[in-house]
Design a protein around this motif. Structure first.
Motif, PDB file in Angstrom:
ATOM      1  N   CYS A  17     -33.799  39.967  46.263  1.00 28.61           N
ATOM      2  CA  CYS A  17     -34.562  40.533  45.095  1.00 28.61           C
ATOM      3  C   CYS A  17     -33.842  41.731  44.438  1.00 28.61           C
ATOM      4  O   CYS A  17     -33.272  42.376  45.166  1.00 28.61           O
ATOM      5  N   LYS A 372     -45.534  31.396  32.361  1.00 23.62           N
ATOM      6  CA  LYS A 372     -44.345  31.831  33.190  1.00 23.62           C
ATOM      7  C   LYS A 372     -43.098  31.015  32.688  1.00 23.62           C
ATOM      8  O   LYS A 372     -43.283  30.075  32.137  1.00 23.62           O
ATOM      9  N   TRP A 392     -35.094  30.214  38.958  1.00 26.55           N
ATOM     10  CA  TRP A 392     -35.756  31.300  39.228  1.00 26.55           C
ATOM     11  C   TRP A 392     -37.205  31.333  38.238  1.00 26.55           C
ATOM     12  O   TRP A 392     -37.146  30.055  37.471  1.00 26.55           O
ATOM     13  N   THR A 394     -40.221  33.836  36.174  1.00 22.66           N
ATOM     14  CA  THR A 394     -40.853  34.991  35.944  1.00 22.66           C
ATOM     15  C   THR A 394     -41.876  35.034  35.120  1.00 22.66           C
ATOM     16  O   THR A 394     -42.268  34.059  34.271  1.00 22.66           O
ATOM     17  N   SER A 399     -42.065  42.240  39.813  1.00 22.54           N
ATOM     18  CA  SER A 399     -42.544  41.504  41.171  1.00 22.54           C
ATOM     19  C   SER A 399     -42.944  39.983  40.907  1.00 22.54           C
ATOM     20  O   SER A 399     -42.830  39.332  41.913  1.00 22.54           O
ATOM     21  N   GLY A 400     -43.326  39.746  39.900  1.00 21.79           N
ATOM     22  CA  GLY A 400     -43.347  38.258  39.545  1.00 21.79           C
ATOM     23  C   GLY A 400     -41.882  37.701  39.202  1.00 21.79           C
ATOM     24  O   GLY A 400     -42.079  36.373  38.605  1.00 21.79           O
ATOM     25  N   THR A 401     -40.754  38.066  39.358  1.00 20.42           N
ATOM     26  CA  THR A 401     -39.674  37.439  38.964  1.00 20.42           C
ATOM     27  C   THR A 401     -39.018  36.931  40.355  1.00 20.42           C
ATOM     28  O   THR A 401     -38.581  37.931  41.217  1.00 20.42           O
ATOM     29  N   THR A 402     -38.789  35.635  40.550  1.00 20.10           N
ATOM     30  CA  THR A 402     -38.631  35.222  41.963  1.00 20.10           C
ATOM     31  C   THR A 402     -37.473  34.125  41.872  1.00 20.10           C
ATOM     32  O   THR A 402     -37.606  33.221  41.149  1.00 20.10           O
ATOM     33  N   LEU A 403     -36.770  34.327  43.050  1.00 23.44           N
ATOM     34  CA  LEU A 403     -35.675  33.172  43.264  1.00 23.44           C
ATOM     35  C   LEU A 403     -36.312  31.993  44.040  1.00 23.44           C
ATOM     36  O   LEU A 403     -37.256  32.370  45.015  1.00 23.44           O
ATOM     37  N   LEU A 404     -36.411  30.937  43.330  1.00 20.92           N
ATOM     38  CA  LEU A 404     -36.996  29.752  43.888  1.00 20.92           C
ATOM     39  C   LEU A 404     -36.110  28.918  44.684  1.00 20.92           C
ATOM     40  O   LEU A 404     -36.687  28.344  45.960  1.00 20.92           O
ATOM     41  N   THR A 446     -43.447  29.088  43.693  1.00 18.16           N
ATOM     42  CA  THR A 446     -43.257  30.028  44.907  1.00 18.16           C
ATOM     43  C   THR A 446     -42.293  29.349  45.655  1.00 18.16           C
ATOM     44  O   THR A 446     -41.889  28.142  45.791  1.00 18.16           O
ATOM     45  N   PRO A 447     -41.523  30.160  46.468  1.00 10.74           N
ATOM     46  CA  PRO A 447     -40.276  29.630  47.390  1.00 10.74           C
ATOM     47  C   PRO A 447     -40.995  28.806  48.355  1.00 10.74           C
ATOM     48  O   PRO A 447     -40.256  27.829  48.753  1.00 10.74           O
TER      49      PRO A 447
END
Length: 502
Positions: A17, A372, A392, A394, A399-404, A446-447
């Protein structure tokens, strides 16, 4: 037509992150929560619709596949072009028996361009480009039946064929460009055309002079097509509604023979955003509502950073800036109403100090009324293949930017598609080293909710393409055990059952 872009720097990056750089502030963006909840589809609901193409000798990643999906009359229409040069217009209701050829086209010589392409649906007519022995490649129209499919007009009389682009439906009319080349001088000019589906009603709207370049970037905004024109006096934004009176230059964006060129265009709701690359390598970000008064420059970024537009969420345009010196990419938000941009998130790049490793955004997708943004990032290398690729998501916050998922495709000949159906369901493709190769994947954003959809070709990779939702199905093309690219689909559900863990 001119071909523009920022330059494709292949990229990818490692797990982890990121956050704003020390000197960059981060604010929290808010958005409405989507109520359209869909379940992750499973293997049982994913199957080949019909075997259409014969086995091919092409590598799977380059094999012909069903393509150019559109919905027309409640059915899926698509193009099929085989390696021998034959083409066909097909339709499908999602069943094997209901997947049939509408019109077949024989092999035509002298062109490597797919015979059938550019499918564009209007309420009562389907337009596309196709080639036959009598007319070459020309504009065709169909009512969805074999008998109602015909060549619309031989725009270039004889077998030579026409070079057409930007086929766009505007209510009950089609607009498109025809590029005409002078064989003696090799100079070309673009003509804007419009059609109501009849030969008499297919007319030239405007002839742009020789030496005038029409950009390959164009997009529909409301009831008009936006496009860019560049000549010796500069670069301008134009719009057309398919009539001569409704074809106007909205604004001169830059002046002089060494003017800026349009590098990106993204339509988002009632606004369009575009970027201009200046001869100084500065990048200007603009917005337009399709009027001259509503066409405004939002911000200029200096030559030290590459800029890529993502999409609009709420009252902000989200974009990435990447430093050419540090090779780090930052997520930014820019107020649509005006004001400075704010840095939200810095993406990790474990290769930044290891030579050429420039990251850039490739595919971007937002669901209708979505809150999103799903997007893929590539990290380049000194060779043609990327170091890494990642998916990704976002919501506009750090906090809402996520590697999937990583990696996606590591091939320089196949890029992973990204297709968001809703805020909690997106389709893409990903690579598994030890098992399935490159196969279709799904994610709920989500991951933990990111997984393979199905191992379509267990002994190879299926290289999925062209995800397209129609009703309760998502169609796509994939290379399977028939040793050819075929039409596949998966059924969407809103009644979820927890997956069984082995």
């Amino acid at each position: 037509m001119w071909r523009e872009g920022m330059g494709l720097f292949l990229l990818a990056f490692g797990v982890g992150c990121g956050g704003p750089l020390p000197e960059e502030g981060a604010e929290v963006a808010t958005g409405e929560v989507s109520t359209a909840l869909l379940c992750l589809p499973d293997e049982a609901s994913t199957q080949r619709v019909r075997t259409i193409l014969p086995p091919t000798d092409y590598p799977p990643r380059l094999a012909p596949v069903p393509a150019s999906f559109v919905e027309f009359g409640g059915q899926l229409y698509f193009a099929v072009n085989d390696e021998a040069g034959r083409g066909a217009l097909w339709k499908s209701d999602g069943t094997e028996a209901g997947t049939v050829a509408v019109k077949e086209f024989p092999v035509t010589e002298g062109s490597f361009i797919p015979s059938v392409r550019g499918l564009t649906a209007l309420p009562s007519l389907l337009f596309f480009q196709a080639a036959d022995a009598d007319h070459g490649s020309e504009l065709w129209v169909s009512d969805g039946t074999s008998g109602g499919t015909r060549v619309l007009k031989d725009l270039t009389p004889g077998v030579e064929g026409s070079s057409l682009s930007h086929l766009t439906g505007l209510e009950n009319r089609l607009v498109f460009f025809r590029d005409e080349v002078d064989p003696e001088s090799s100079s070309s000019r673009a003509e804007l055309w419009s059609s109501d589906g009849t030969e008499a009603g297919t007319v030239r709207v405007r002839d742009f002079a020789t030496g005038t370049e029409v950009s390959n970037l164009a997009g529909r905004l409301g009831g008009a097509l936006l496009f860019f024109v560049r000549d010796t006096s500069g670069t301008a934004l134009w719009r057309t509604d398919g009539t001569a009176g409704g074809t106007v230059r909205l604004m001169r964006l830059d002046a002089g023979p060494d003017s800026a060129y349009a590098s990106e265009l993204r339509i988002s709701g009632e606004l369009a955003f575009f970027s201009l690359r200046e001869p100084t390598n500065d990048t200007e970000v603009w917005k337009t509502d399709g009027t001259a008064a509503g066409t405004v420059r939002l911000k200029t970024y200096g030559p030290s950073r590459g800029v890529r537009l993502l999409d609009m969420l709420g009252s902000y345009l989200y974009l990435t800036t990447t430093s050419y010196s540090t090779q780090y990419m930052v997520l930014n938000r820019l107020p649509v109403a005006g004001g400075d941009s704010t840095s939200i998130f810095t993406f990790p790049n474990p290769y930044a100090s290891q030579g050429e490793a420039f990251p850039y955004v490739d595919a971007v997708s937002v669901a209708p009324q979505g809150t999103k943004i799903f997007f893929s990032i590539y990290i380049g290398s000194s060779g043609p293949a990327p170091r890494d690729t990642q998916l990704w998501v976002t919501d506009g916050t750090a906090s809402g930017t996520t590697l999937l998922r990583q990696p996606l495709s590591l091939s320089d000949e196949y890029g992973s598609p990204v297709y968001a159906v809703s805020d909690n369901l997106a389709f893409f493709s990903a690579f598994e080293q030890e098992s399935a190769g490159i196969e279709p994947w799904v994610t709920d954003g989500t991951p933990g909710g990111t997984r393979r959809l199905e191992d379509i070709h267990p002994v190879n990779s299926s290289y999925p393409r062209d995800f397209f939702r129609m009703g309760a199905r998502v169609f796509f093309s994939a290379f399977d055990e028939t040793q050819a690219g075929q039409l596949w689909s998966t059924t969407l559900r809103d009644a979820c059952v927890a997956p069984v863990r082995e």
